[in-house]
Write a protein that holds these residues in place. Structure first.
Motif, PDB file in Angstrom:
ATOM      1  N   GLY A 235       0.909  -1.142  -0.102  1.00 51.92           N
ATOM      2  CA  GLY A 235       0.083   0.020  -0.097  1.00 51.92           C
ATOM      3  C   GLY A 235       1.080   1.123   0.223  1.00 51.92           C
ATOM      4  N   SER A 236       0.533   2.261  -0.771  1.00 55.58           N
ATOM      5  CA  SER A 236       1.361   3.341  -0.983  1.00 55.58           C
ATOM      6  C   SER A 236       1.324   4.194   0.217  1.00 55.58           C
ATOM      7  N   MET A 237       0.435   3.975   1.388  1.00 62.29           N
ATOM      8  CA  MET A 237       0.401   4.947   2.390  1.00 62.29           C
ATOM      9  C   MET A 237       0.921   3.855   3.746  1.00 62.29           C
ATOM     10  N   SER A 238       1.396   2.714   3.421  1.00 63.31           N
ATOM     11  CA  SER A 238       2.147   1.683   4.580  1.00 63.31           C
ATOM     12  C   SER A 238       3.426   1.665   4.420  1.00 63.31           C
ATOM     13  N   PRO A 239       3.888   1.594   5.628  1.00 62.47           N
ATOM     14  CA  PRO A 239       5.576   1.748   5.626  1.00 62.47           C
ATOM     15  C   PRO A 239       6.184   0.307   5.553  1.00 62.47           C
ATOM     16  N   TYR A 240       5.274  -0.910   5.170  1.00 59.64           N
ATOM     17  CA  TYR A 240       5.971  -2.279   5.577  1.00 59.64           C
ATOM     18  C   TYR A 240       6.663  -2.594   4.288  1.00 59.64           C
ATOM     19  N   ILE A 241       6.796  -2.109   3.259  1.00 61.58           N
ATOM     20  CA  ILE A 241       7.486  -2.199   2.168  1.00 61.58           C
ATOM     21  C   ILE A 241       8.204  -0.897   1.670  1.00 61.58           C
ATOM     22  N   SER A 242       9.464  -0.802   2.085  1.00 62.57           N
ATOM     23  CA  SER A 242      10.209   0.425   1.606  1.00 62.57           C
ATOM     24  C   SER A 242      11.333  -0.005   0.799  1.00 62.57           C
ATOM     25  N   SER A 243      11.953   1.019   0.294  1.00 64.21           N
ATOM     26  CA  SER A 243      12.842   1.202  -0.740  1.00 64.21           C
ATOM     27  C   SER A 243      14.227   0.311  -0.219  1.00 64.21           C
ATOM     28  N   LYS A 244      14.321   0.572   1.128  1.00 60.19           N
ATOM     29  CA  LYS A 244      15.345   0.018   1.873  1.00 60.19           C
ATOM     30  C   LYS A 244      15.252  -1.630   1.964  1.00 60.19           C
ATOM     31  N   ASP A 245      14.061  -2.071   1.873  1.00 65.50           N
ATOM     32  CA  ASP A 245      14.013  -3.489   1.722  1.00 65.50           C
ATOM     33  C   ASP A 245      14.296  -4.350   0.448  1.00 65.50           C
ATOM     34  N   TYR A 246      14.483  -3.253  -0.627  1.00 67.11           N
ATOM     35  CA  TYR A 246      14.776  -3.968  -1.791  1.00 67.11           C
ATOM     36  C   TYR A 246      15.901  -4.801  -2.255  1.00 67.11           C
ATOM     37  N   PRO A 247      16.846  -4.458  -1.563  1.00 58.78           N
ATOM     38  CA  PRO A 247      18.226  -5.477  -1.719  1.00 58.78           C
ATOM     39  C   PRO A 247      17.702  -6.824  -1.272  1.00 58.78           C
ATOM     40  N   GLU A 248      17.326  -6.996   0.099  1.00 61.23           N
ATOM     41  CA  GLU A 248      16.850  -8.278   0.651  1.00 61.23           C
ATOM     42  C   GLU A 248      15.890  -8.892  -0.042  1.00 61.23           C
ATOM     43  N   ILE A 249      14.937  -8.185  -0.690  1.00 62.27           N
ATOM     44  CA  ILE A 249      13.855  -8.732  -1.686  1.00 62.27           C
ATOM     45  C   ILE A 249      14.583  -9.367  -2.739  1.00 62.27           C
ATOM     46  N   ARG A 250      15.395  -8.770  -3.484  1.00 65.15           N
ATOM     47  CA  ARG A 250      16.123  -9.044  -4.585  1.00 65.15           C
ATOM     48  C   ARG A 250      17.021 -10.253  -4.416  1.00 65.15           C
ATOM     49  N   ARG A 251      17.599 -10.312  -3.123  1.00 62.64           N
ATOM     50  CA  ARG A 251      18.557 -11.382  -2.893  1.00 62.64           C
ATOM     51  C   ARG A 251      17.621 -12.974  -2.791  1.00 62.64           C
ATOM     52  N   LEU A 252      16.682 -12.706  -2.058  1.00 59.51           N
ATOM     53  CA  LEU A 252      16.137 -13.954  -1.575  1.00 59.51           C
ATOM     54  C   LEU A 252      14.781 -14.345  -2.813  1.00 59.51           C
ATOM     55  N   PHE A 253      14.323 -13.297  -3.627  1.00 64.81           N
ATOM     56  CA  PHE A 253      13.371 -13.609  -4.700  1.00 64.81           C
ATOM     57  C   PHE A 253      14.119 -12.576  -5.888  1.00 64.81           C
ATOM     58  N   PRO A 254      14.875 -13.427  -6.859  1.00 63.50           N
ATOM     59  CA  PRO A 254      15.464 -12.492  -7.683  1.00 63.50           C
ATOM     60  C   PRO A 254      14.475 -12.032  -8.883  1.00 63.50           C
ATOM     61  N   LYS A 255      13.432 -12.796  -9.007  1.00 67.70           N
ATOM     62  CA  LYS A 255      12.326 -12.449 -10.037  1.00 67.70           C
ATOM     63  C   LYS A 255      11.231 -11.828  -9.547  1.00 67.70           C
ATOM     64  N   ALA A 256      11.702 -11.103  -8.440  1.00 67.19           N
ATOM     65  CA  ALA A 256      10.440 -10.405  -7.694  1.00 67.19           C
ATOM     66  C   ALA A 256      10.111  -8.910  -8.427  1.00 67.19           C
ATOM     67  N   ASP A 257       8.728  -8.644  -8.438  1.00 69.03           N
ATOM     68  CA  ASP A 257       8.264  -7.219  -8.912  1.00 69.03           C
ATOM     69  C   ASP A 257       7.737  -6.364  -7.905  1.00 69.03           C
ATOM     70  N   VAL A 258       8.086  -5.295  -7.447  1.00 64.95           N
ATOM     71  CA  VAL A 258       7.460  -4.482  -6.490  1.00 64.95           C
ATOM     72  C   VAL A 258       6.486  -3.770  -6.858  1.00 64.95           C
TER      73      VAL A 258
END
Length: 287
Positions: A235-258
């Motif tokens: 959700g754009s108004m939620s803090p639970y997925i932020s840009s600082k999370d992207y490296p770990e998302i990409r590490r564990l889920f290399p085919k991820a789309d955010v």
């Protein structure tokens, strides 16, 4: 809301003797057939399968096929357990898939359910064709979470015996308001208030959840990535997925789309229902 037996938490002594074993999850199922693997919807920390039933129905109406909505352990109609970890909740879903003879599924999880989906995908990628994590990442959410305050407020709610359901909900709502200020969040919590022989109790196992809240706010350590498609839908108004999370998302889920749904808070499917359904359908494999 479907009736179910409320099972109170076991005594603390039992917790000390507990080992991680699967519990048999209560679940509902809509739709059938279809060329896609079944879609399994996993609810969040203060939710139950009922919170995602409208999502399941909408997806089936739009050709999604078979959709399952289980209650997590310590939630809804599923058994209570003193053990509360993502490894345990992943094992529960694996047990459900085995019991229903489902060789592979698509996982969609909101918040705690999203982390359960991630854990299962990383542990058993053969069981997960693709996954959608709704407003949660594999990075600790403790710095932005108010869940501990919510649990304390829920434990403090006092309701006299014998009052009507509407009166009980109103009393609980008034007592939660100083801590849980957003009305939609209070209504979400109040879905767990149930009548047991004239006494209103929380259907969730608050004791087990409170004891393991630090584990729930964090994510297990994994080194091998999940190779399948993944969507992190925030959700754009939620803090639970932020840009600082992207490296770990990409590490564990290399085919991820955010992706983010504009104007939605943490409960994305409640705040922007149609936009949420559209985003999910666009990510599913072609039939």
């Amino acid at each position: 809301m479907l009736p179910c037996r409320v099972r109170l938490p076991p005594p603390a002594a039992a917790a000390a003797r507990s080992v991680v074993t699967a519990v048999s999850l209560s679940h509902t199922e809509v739709g059938s057939g279809g060329a896609r693997p079944p879609l399994v919807l996993l609810h969040g920390l203060f939710g139950s399968r009922n919170n995602l039933q409208s999502v399941a129905n909408a997806l089936v109406r739009r050709g999604c096929g078979r959709v399952l909505t289980p209650d997590a352990r310590n939630h809804g109609c599923s058994p209570h357990s003193p053990v509360m970890s993502y490894e345990a909740m992943s094992l529960d879903v694996q047990h459900l898939l085995h019991r229903l003879r489902i060789p592979q599924c698509i996982l969609l999880g909101h918040s705690m359910g999203g982390r359960t989906a991630m854990t299962l995908a990383l542990q058993r990628p053969d069981l997960v064709e693709r996954l959608i994590s709704v407003d949660i990442s594999p990075v600790s959410s403790a710095p932005v979470s108010e869940f501990s305050d919510y649990i304390t407020a829920m434990k403090a709610v006092k309701i006299p015996d014998g009052v009507s359901r509407s009166a009980a909900r109103q009393l609980a709502d008034e007592q939660l308001r100083p801590v849980v200020q957003l009305p939609q969040i209070r209504q979400y919590l109040l879905t767990n208030l149930v009548d047991v022989q004239g006494r209103y109790v929380w259907r969730m196992n608050l004791e087990a959840i409170s004891n393991h809240l630090a584990d729930i706010m964090n994510f297990p350590v994994f080194h091998k990535p999940y190779p399948g498609p993944a969507l992190f839908l925030g959700g754009s108004m939620s803090p639970y997925i932020s840009s600082k999370d992207y490296p770990e998302i990409r590490r564990l889920f290399p085919k991820a789309d955010v992706q983010y749904i504009e104007g939605a808070g943490h409960i994305v499917h409640q705040d922007k229902f149609e936009e949420f359904i559209t985003a999910v359908l666009n990510f599913l494999p072609p039939p």
